[in-house]
Design an enzyme around this catalytic site. Sequence first.
Site, PDB file in Angstrom:
ATOM      1  N   LYS A  53     -14.619   1.133   3.407  1.00  0.00           N
ATOM      2  CA  LYS A  53     -13.284   0.714   2.664  1.00  0.00           C
ATOM      3  C   LYS A  53     -12.246   1.568   2.865  1.00  0.00           C
ATOM      4  O   LYS A  53     -12.639   2.938   3.096  1.00  0.00           O
ATOM      5  CB  LYS A  53     -13.841   0.786   0.996  1.00  0.00           C
ATOM      6  CG  LYS A  53     -14.853  -0.138   0.463  1.00  0.00           C
ATOM      7  CD  LYS A  53     -14.315  -1.513   0.529  1.00  0.00           C
ATOM      8  CE  LYS A  53     -15.186  -2.648   0.527  1.00  0.00           C
ATOM      9  NZ  LYS A  53     -16.436  -2.735   1.369  1.00  0.00           N
ATOM     10  N   ASP A  54     -11.185   1.095   2.734  1.00  0.00           N
ATOM     11  CA  ASP A  54      -9.936   1.902   3.012  1.00  0.00           C
ATOM     12  C   ASP A  54      -9.679   3.094   2.136  1.00  0.00           C
ATOM     13  O   ASP A  54     -10.180   3.267   1.073  1.00  0.00           O
ATOM     14  CB  ASP A  54      -8.589   0.941   2.799  1.00  0.00           C
ATOM     15  CG  ASP A  54      -8.975  -0.084   3.674  1.00  0.00           C
ATOM     16  OD1 ASP A  54      -9.418  -1.197   3.299  1.00  0.00           O
ATOM     17  OD2 ASP A  54      -8.209  -0.167   4.969  1.00  0.00           O
ATOM     18  N   ARG A  55      -9.067   4.270   2.820  1.00  0.00           N
ATOM     19  CA  ARG A  55      -8.662   5.499   2.326  1.00  0.00           C
ATOM     20  C   ARG A  55      -7.283   5.164   1.160  1.00  0.00           C
ATOM     21  O   ARG A  55      -7.567   5.822   0.102  1.00  0.00           O
ATOM     22  CB  ARG A  55      -8.069   6.611   3.224  1.00  0.00           C
ATOM     23  CG  ARG A  55      -8.115   7.782   2.637  1.00  0.00           C
ATOM     24  CD  ARG A  55      -7.844   8.818   3.614  1.00  0.00           C
ATOM     25  NE  ARG A  55      -6.371   8.609   4.201  1.00  0.00           N
ATOM     26  CZ  ARG A  55      -5.267   9.145   3.709  1.00  0.00           C
ATOM     27  NH1 ARG A  55      -5.231   9.599   2.734  1.00  0.00           N
ATOM     28  NH2 ARG A  55      -4.081   8.820   4.603  1.00  0.00           N
ATOM     29  N   ARG A  91       0.970  -1.122  -0.020  1.00  0.00           N
ATOM     30  CA  ARG A  91       0.060  -0.114  -0.191  1.00  0.00           C
ATOM     31  C   ARG A  91       0.775   1.236  -0.014  1.00  0.00           C
ATOM     32  O   ARG A  91       0.661   2.315   0.584  1.00  0.00           O
ATOM     33  CB  ARG A  91      -0.973   0.118   1.097  1.00  0.00           C
ATOM     34  CG  ARG A  91      -2.242   0.994   0.916  1.00  0.00           C
ATOM     35  CD  ARG A  91      -3.360   0.427   1.885  1.00  0.00           C
ATOM     36  NE  ARG A  91      -3.140   0.330   2.904  1.00  0.00           N
ATOM     37  CZ  ARG A  91      -4.202  -0.196   3.928  1.00  0.00           C
ATOM     38  NH1 ARG A  91      -5.379  -0.394   3.396  1.00  0.00           N
ATOM     39  NH2 ARG A  91      -3.764  -0.120   5.266  1.00  0.00           N
ATOM     40  N   LYS A 147     -13.053   4.775  -6.163  1.00  0.00           N
ATOM     41  CA  LYS A 147     -12.285   5.893  -5.186  1.00  0.00           C
ATOM     42  C   LYS A 147     -11.244   5.754  -5.084  1.00  0.00           C
ATOM     43  O   LYS A 147     -10.639   4.478  -4.843  1.00  0.00           O
ATOM     44  CB  LYS A 147     -13.322   6.392  -4.154  1.00  0.00           C
ATOM     45  CG  LYS A 147     -12.924   5.271  -2.919  1.00  0.00           C
ATOM     46  CD  LYS A 147     -13.595   5.714  -1.597  1.00  0.00           C
ATOM     47  CE  LYS A 147     -13.593   4.489  -0.776  1.00  0.00           C
ATOM     48  NZ  LYS A 147     -12.106   4.332  -0.034  1.00  0.00           N
TER      49      LYS A 147
END
Length: 346
Positions: free
Chosen positions: A82-84, A24, A53
Amino acid sequence: MVNLPAWQRCLDAEFGAPKPGHYRAQPEDFVVDEQLNFTPENQGEHLWLRLEKRHQTTLDVVKSVSRLCGVTPRDVGYSGMKDRVAVTRQWLSVHLPGREAPSDLGDSLAALGIKVLAQARHPRKLKRGVHRTNHFTLRLSGEALQSQHFFDRWEALCRQGVPNYFGPQRFGPEGRNLQRAEALLAKGWRKRDDRQGMMLSTARSFLFNELLSNRLADGTWCQPLAGDMLMLDGSHSVFTVDAVEDDLIRRAAALDIHPTGALWGAGELAEYQVADYEKRLLTCHPMLCEGLVKSGVKRSHRALRVRLISPSIETLPNAVLLSFALPRGSFATAVVSELIAHPDFA
């Protein structure tokens, strides 16, 4: 003050601790595709939008969609957070009875870095937790990949399953959500102080992770014990066992059933061997346990282990690409923590 413990890994006894690695570093390294088990009906009061996104949370997108459509955030539904720092795809719903969305909605969202992939009408709002799985595509790199043990670890996870930890994102930066939850439960939980129940969820997640770590340390995280509530793979159907027979051991080895751990709350404690693990939580974290019971949240259970669905691995120059799906509520970071050493899991 309660602090987050180090993650207990299931493969270290066999392969040693994993080497350092990276994940990530950019959103494209962590791709999440939310999967429903149904499709919108193409008619109804709610406009469903499938969105992609980057660098935004789900709640950020909810605020943008509600503002552009002229509704309140409560009129916007979603199934999962959901993750940023990721590329994520998921459905949202907007309550628009008797009217259409703004004609420039797609362009307005695109200007905010949100892409509309599909849209359709549906009679009902999208509710939390209705998606079936999340599919992940993860790019990992770093020193860990130079060892054959990395690939041995991956094969072992595919074969025996993964400890079903709540990921570090559940607890906020530096575990600050846990400190907030502790303070709130110490003075007595009230709905007005925790509208979405996030602090209750944080405290329950911490206690679950503690119980899972204890069973990992004892080697019982994937083995049925007397008093276990066992969960059928691919469902939330559970049954309790007073004694462990050979058939249950075989089914657990085949990933057909999984031991569970308590999501703490009001209800009866476990019995037999499992009772020892719950008593340890009561002894070590009495305030959290008692505060959750007093809050009125009902005791439930979560599988201690999760099976990787359709796993695959692709070797790239200086990296690998992992692909797999997990049931809703399970965290890809639990998989990554078994493969690489990273500060997120320290």
